[in-house]
Design an enzyme around this catalytic site. Structure first.
Site, PDB file in Angstrom:
ATOM      1  N   CYS A 104       0.850  -1.234  -0.030  1.00 50.81           N
ATOM      2  CA  CYS A 104       0.053   0.061   0.125  1.00 50.81           C
ATOM      3  C   CYS A 104       1.087   1.242   0.086  1.00 50.81           C
ATOM      4  CB  CYS A 104      -0.876   0.144   1.192  1.00 50.81           C
ATOM      5  SG  CYS A 104      -2.037   1.359   1.481  1.00 50.81           S
ATOM      6  N   HIS A 146      -9.156  -3.779  -2.346  1.00 50.41           N
ATOM      7  CA  HIS A 146      -8.019  -2.822  -1.916  1.00 50.41           C
ATOM      8  C   HIS A 146      -8.514  -1.440  -1.594  1.00 50.41           C
ATOM      9  CE1 HIS A 146      -3.774  -2.034  -0.171  1.00 50.41           C
ATOM     10  NE2 HIS A 146      -4.371  -0.766  -0.539  1.00 50.41           N
ATOM     11  N   GLU A 147      -9.038  -1.002  -2.824  1.00 54.24           N
ATOM     12  CA  GLU A 147      -9.181   0.604  -2.738  1.00 54.24           C
ATOM     13  C   GLU A 147     -10.479   0.715  -2.091  1.00 54.24           C
ATOM     14  OE1 GLU A 147      -6.972   2.313  -3.404  1.00 54.24           O
ATOM     15  OE2 GLU A 147      -5.620   0.901  -4.425  1.00 54.24           O
ATOM     16  N   HIS A 150     -10.211   0.982   1.403  1.00 53.52           N
ATOM     17  CA  HIS A 150      -9.662   2.237   1.873  1.00 53.52           C
ATOM     18  C   HIS A 150     -11.034   3.190   2.108  1.00 53.52           C
ATOM     19  CE1 HIS A 150      -5.373   2.451   1.850  1.00 53.52           C
ATOM     20  NE2 HIS A 150      -5.262   1.974   0.761  1.00 53.52           N
TER      21      HIS A 150
END
Length: 186
Positions: A104, A146-147, A150
């Site tokens: 990341c 993953h995004e 976030h």
């Protein structure tokens, strides 16, 4: 972003939020204005992602708590996927669960084996407010998940447990970029 333009060429590189920054650990707000400021934000996000050699970047990683992410990521067949999603929703994450190395830009230089589905579908909008649906497989599916994490206030280390979690948190605590921001290892 104009059709056919190279993303990020008109953007400015912004500083990255690092692990421990409160903006990374709170859910982001929905985008309500699809005006020129949103297009500038996306350009800046691409410029920042490329400058940091990343494959994806969420708006909160540059301190903006809005539900937007950009990507330039290959899948497992080395097909390149480039784009952005405003107000994304992860509507499907399925297939085989694979543990693979994940890093990341908000934890520079670190990675840990993280479990993710090998297929993901995200729906949202472009900066112009047009609907978009993005299907990812393999590495690109990992990037999409993953995004989305976030934007919900999560980082990949939240998905890592046991000795892997302890190891990456120790590494974060010792990292040169850490200014006493990383949470203590559990």
């Amino acid at each position: 972003m104009r059709h056919g333009s190279i993303p990020g060429t008109r953007g400015h590189v912004r500083p990255l939020a690092l692990l421990g920054d409160p903006v990374l650990h709170a859910p982001c707000e929905e985008v309500t204005d699809h005006g020129p400021e949103l297009a500038r934000l996306v350009e800046d996000m691409f410029a920042t992602m490329y400058a940091a050699n990343g494959v994806g970047l969420a708006a909160n990683q540059i301190g903006v708590p809005l539900r937007v992410f950009v990507y330039d990521c290959p899948d497992d067949e080395d097909v390149r996927h480039v784009g952005h999603v405003v107000n994304p929703r992860l509507i499907e994450a399925d297939g085989v669960v694979l543990r693979g190395p994940e890093g990341c830009l908000s934890l520079p230089g670190l990675e840990a084996g993280t479990e993710r589905y090998d297929r993901a579908v995200v729906e949202g909008f472009t900066t112009d407010g047009e609907p978009v649906r993005v299907l990812g497989t393999g590495w690109f599916a990992r990037c999409l998940q993953h995004e989305c994490d976030h934007l919900d206030g999560g980082v990949y280390v939240d998905r890592v447990s046991g000795w892997r979690h302890r190891r990456v948190m120790r590494q974060a605590a010792r990292a040169p970029w850490n200014r006493q921001r990383a949470p203590e290892p559990r």
